[in-house]
Design a protein around this motif. Structure first.
Motif, mmCIF file in Angstrom:
data_model
loop_
_atom_site.group_PDB
_atom_site.id
_atom_site.type_symbol
_atom_site.label_atom_id
_atom_site.label_comp_id
_atom_site.label_asym_id
_atom_site.label_seq_id
_atom_site.Cartn_x
_atom_site.Cartn_y
_atom_site.Cartn_z
ATOM 1 N N ARG A 68 0.789 -0.988 0.009
ATOM 2 C CA ARG A 68 -0.005 0.129 -0.036
ATOM 3 C C ARG A 68 0.897 1.205 0.144
ATOM 4 O O ARG A 68 2.119 1.083 0.008
ATOM 5 N N THR A 117 -2.224 -5.381 -6.651
ATOM 6 C CA THR A 117 -2.324 -3.947 -6.752
ATOM 7 C C THR A 117 -3.332 -3.691 -7.672
ATOM 8 O O THR A 117 -4.542 -3.168 -7.519
ATOM 9 N N TRP A 122 0.268 5.631 -7.352
ATOM 10 C CA TRP A 122 0.320 4.171 -7.200
ATOM 11 C C TRP A 122 0.100 3.640 -6.027
ATOM 12 O O TRP A 122 0.654 4.231 -4.785
ATOM 13 N N SER A 123 -0.863 2.564 -5.613
ATOM 14 C CA SER A 123 -1.373 2.239 -4.255
ATOM 15 C C SER A 123 -0.623 0.953 -3.864
ATOM 16 O O SER A 123 -1.068 0.451 -2.774
ATOM 17 N N GLY A 124 0.647 0.481 -4.489
ATOM 18 C CA GLY A 124 1.390 -0.714 -3.918
ATOM 19 C C GLY A 124 2.783 -0.463 -3.822
ATOM 20 O O GLY A 124 3.108 0.844 -3.383
ATOM 21 N N SER A 169 3.007 -8.817 -6.060
ATOM 22 C CA SER A 169 2.536 -7.527 -5.428
ATOM 23 C C SER A 169 1.857 -6.560 -6.487
ATOM 24 O O SER A 169 0.908 -6.002 -6.267
ATOM 25 N N ARG A 195 -3.385 4.444 2.612
ATOM 26 C CA ARG A 195 -3.591 4.262 1.138
ATOM 27 C C ARG A 195 -4.066 5.598 0.847
ATOM 28 O O ARG A 195 -5.186 5.871 0.495
ATOM 29 N N GLU A 236 7.389 1.868 -9.313
ATOM 30 C CA GLU A 236 7.129 0.784 -8.688
ATOM 31 C C GLU A 236 8.302 -0.062 -8.304
ATOM 32 O O GLU A 236 9.211 -0.042 -8.838
#
Length: 706
Positions: A189, A464, A219-221, A460, A492, A241
């Motif tokens: 997250r 996401t 980006w949420s990961g 991962s 998040r 990422e």
């Protein structure tokens, strides 16, 4: 002289140059005359070469590569099993897009193509950078790192953000020294401790002064954000990422595209940055869907009842909440089958037959009969070890088979990369929404990813995307339902999750002393209408500090306001004060949720001050967080008003404590309405009450002449 492409927007010009086959960001600043990049002679960009380095110097550009002589951290790290890892991408074409350009770079020998996408929002001047890598070779291409872009920073200070649960968005400054500073999150997250955004600018930049550049990775990961001082003294920043070992492998012909890195510049400090980012979020990230749409005042049951759900008690709470002015009743954790604490039942999304023998229908009908809409807490990405879901499907968790992984809150992460898992969770939540008049989901995520593997592969990235797909699918099926992004509070919070949600739960901490700092930092990148802000109990359950109703209500007033406390326990005077604060919030919603937020310089270093202004009105807050340094307060100077206009000014919350605290009480502090011009207020200021630590003054200003 190479080719140049010019983008314009928000009063800025951005010039991308291509020289010797390499992409460069030649200029980004105030608009050039006529937007003509021909005013830029590329020879002005040449740098002297130093001994002890390669003959051509440090080969830094928008997408620096080791293979062309860049000795810093490159934008691309890729390799093949055969041992090949050198890339020398060269410009092979430029494509125009509706709001920008795409630069195509290729290396036929390495079998790699990179497409750099650069956009500049015409209205706000917010830039977007992303890159796409395609495998043109005949064997798999392993990606260890792909940057959205590499941007040169001003040599001054960096403001980065850290924190923890219940203390999110904790800003700290540093001057980059030699080497590389990196902020990384491997929790699946955006995280509490390493959110993917930073600000760089000239030394000493502040709220209203200094050249600054803000970066936000949508980006949420897992992610990585770094600043590096190169050997020639320049500073670069990259974001992208963060892959687990072997996670991103491109088969022949396959592609990978980075998230978007959004960047905005300002010559007017952090306030100028927010002046660009807030309308960008409102119109581009949210797509305008919240503009002109009143954000309902919430009543959330969590800190009122926790897991103790009794239908008659909840109805009584709903009645009191409606009487106080709440417009949405959110039933938090504890409503579903077998949920007595946080160790069991996640994944079994049906109403508890003991607590709700007739289902949720009677409570929902009662809530709606009081004039409120109904919201529900869910945590769809998770399942407890003690749940029927995992007893029936123990292989549905994200992880490697036959490996013991640590629990978090007694739960595991569900493998949403598997269609059957996503389908099962969608089915449960869809049934809830289809079968009940539910207007809102509080979507929580309370566990870090520790073994992000699926079917023997790192996952991962895919997880996401699986979360995004699940939310998108539910939104498509129920377009009227709003969703709140929550992850143990503000874990998040990013622009990509906000594309598909309507609110961010800023923090699990409702202590207004902590909230003032949390909300101030949050407000740099996010507008107030998406900032969940609740009036909690007098005694905070996260800090054990006791604060006044006045401070709690006036702090929550400036966000998407809500209440999260047992209102039945409030003394009558405090309940009346809360009703008045909610009524004030409702009357000012168009201003608070559509105006310009301007952080201010408080008269005391232990205070926090800001103002929201727009349409001839303004609301300003001065919160004393620490014991004042001096025993009398200086005037509060407010910038951002029309200097020539005359304003009617009043103190919204005159102090009710004994007058002995102030031997002399200014007329404004006594509650009288005064007039002053915007210029006077900016230069001479407004008289303030003597505030003790934990007290607040809120001023309302209405323009009466121009």
């Amino acid at each position: 002289m190479g080719a140049q492409e010019t983008l314009g927007g928000g009063g800025d010009t951005l010039v991308i140059g291509v020289r010797a086959g390499r992409p460069h960001l030649d200029y980004w600043g105030p608009a050039l005359a006529g937007g003509r990049s021909t005013l830029l002679d590329p020879r002005l960009l040449e740098r002297a070469g130093a001994h002890g380095m390669l003959d051509a110097g440090e080969a830094f550009d928008l997408f620096p590569e080791s293979g062309v002589g860049f000795t810093g951290a490159p934008a691309l790290r890729a390799w093949r099993a055969s041992g090949s890892f050198v890339t020398q991408l060269a410009h092979s074409g430029t494509r125009t897009t509706p709001e920008g350009v795409e630069l195509v770079l290729a290396d036929a020998r390495a079998g790699v193509e990179a497409v750099l996408s650069i956009e500049l929002d015409p209205a706000t001047g917010v830039a977007g950078f992303r890159s796409r890598i395609r495998n043109l070779g005949v064997e798999p291409l392993h990606l260890d790192w792909v940057s959205c872009a590499a941007l040169e920073l001003m040599d001054g200070e960096v403001m980065a953000f850290g924190g923890r649960w219940a203390r999110e968005f904790d800003a700290h400054r540093f001057r980059p020294g030699p080497g590389l500073w990196s902020s990384e999150a491997r929790t699946g997250r955006t995280s509490h401790h390493a959110p993917p955004f930073l600000i760089a600018g000239e030394a000493g930049f502040g709220d209203s002064h200094g050249e600054v550049l803000g970066l936000h990775l949508a980006w949420s990961g897992d992610h990585r954000l770094f600043v590096e001082r190169l050997r020639d003294g320049r500073l670069q920043a990259q974001a992208g990422e963060l892959f687990w070992p072997g996670e991103m492998v491109l088969e022949p012909g396959a592609s990978y595209e980075t998230p978007s890195l959004y960047a905005a510049r300002s010559s007017d400090g952090l306030n100028g940055l927010s002046d660009r980012l807030h309308p960008f979020v409102r119109d581009r990230i949210l797509g305008g869907r919240l503009r002109g749409k009143p954000r309902p005042v919430h009543f959330n049951t969590w800190e009122a009842v926790y897991f103790r759900h009794d239908l008659s008690e909840l109805k009584a709470l709903a009645e009191t909440a409606a009487g106080a002015g709440a417009e949405r009743f959110v039933l938090d954790d504890g409503w579903f089958r077998g949920r007595e604490d946080d160790t069991a039942a996640l994944g079994d999304w049906t109403p508890d037959p003991i607590k709700y023998p007739d289902g949720l229908g009677p409570l929902i009908a009662y809530v709606r009969g009081l004039g409120m809409t109904f919201g529900l807490w869910v945590e769809p990405e998770m399942a407890n070890a003690d749940s029927d879901l995992l007893r029936d499907h123990p292989d549905w968790i994200l992880g490697e088979p036959d490996r013991v992984q640590p629990l978090g809150r007694g739960q595991y992460v569900l493998d949403l990369t598997r269609p059957e898992v996503s389908e099962a969770i969608f089915g449960q939540i869809n049934d809830l929404l289809a079968g009940h008049a539910i207007d809102y989901l509080k979507w929580d995520m309370n566990r870090d990813l520790t073994h992000p593997a699926s079917r023997g592969r790192p996952a991962s990235h895919a997880q996401t995307l699986g979360v995004y797909r699940l939310i998108d699918r539910l939104r498509a099926a129920h377009p009227a339902v709003e969703i709140e992004a929550c992850a143990s509070g503000g874990g998040r919070a990013d622009y990509e999750i906000l594309r598909r949600t309507d609110r961010i739960w800023t923090s699990d901490c409702n202590d207004p002393i902590e909230r003032q700092a949390i909300q101030r930092a949050f407000s740099i990148f996010f507008p107030p209408e998406v900032m969940g802000a609740h009036v909690g109990p007098a005694a905070s359950h996260t800090t054990a500090r006791t604060t006044s109703l006045d401070l709690r209500a006036m702090t929550a007033l400036f966000g998407h306001m809500g209440v999260e406390a047992d209102l039945r326990a409030l003394p009558a005077r405090e309940l009346d004060a809360l009703k008045a604060a909610i009524s004030l919030h409702k009357s000012l919603r168009p201003l608070l949720h559509g105006g310009r937020l301007i952080r201010q310089a408080p008269p005391d270093p232990g205070a926090i001050a800001f103002m929201v202004a727009g349409d001839g009105r303004a609301l300003a807050s001065l919160a004393q967080i620490e014991t004042p340094r001096y025993n009398a307060a200086a005037p509060l100077r407010l910038t951002g008003l029309d200097p020539e206009a005359l304003y009617e000014v009043r103190l919204v919350n005159p102090p009710f404590r004994p007058q002995a605290a102030m031997k002399q009480i200014p007329a404004l502090v006594r509650g009288e309405i005064l007039g002053a011009t915007g210029r006077w207020i900016a230069h001479a200021g407004l008289p303030t009450p003597i505030l003790r630590a934990g007290e607040i003054a809120v001023f309302q200003l209405n323009r009466i002449t121009r």
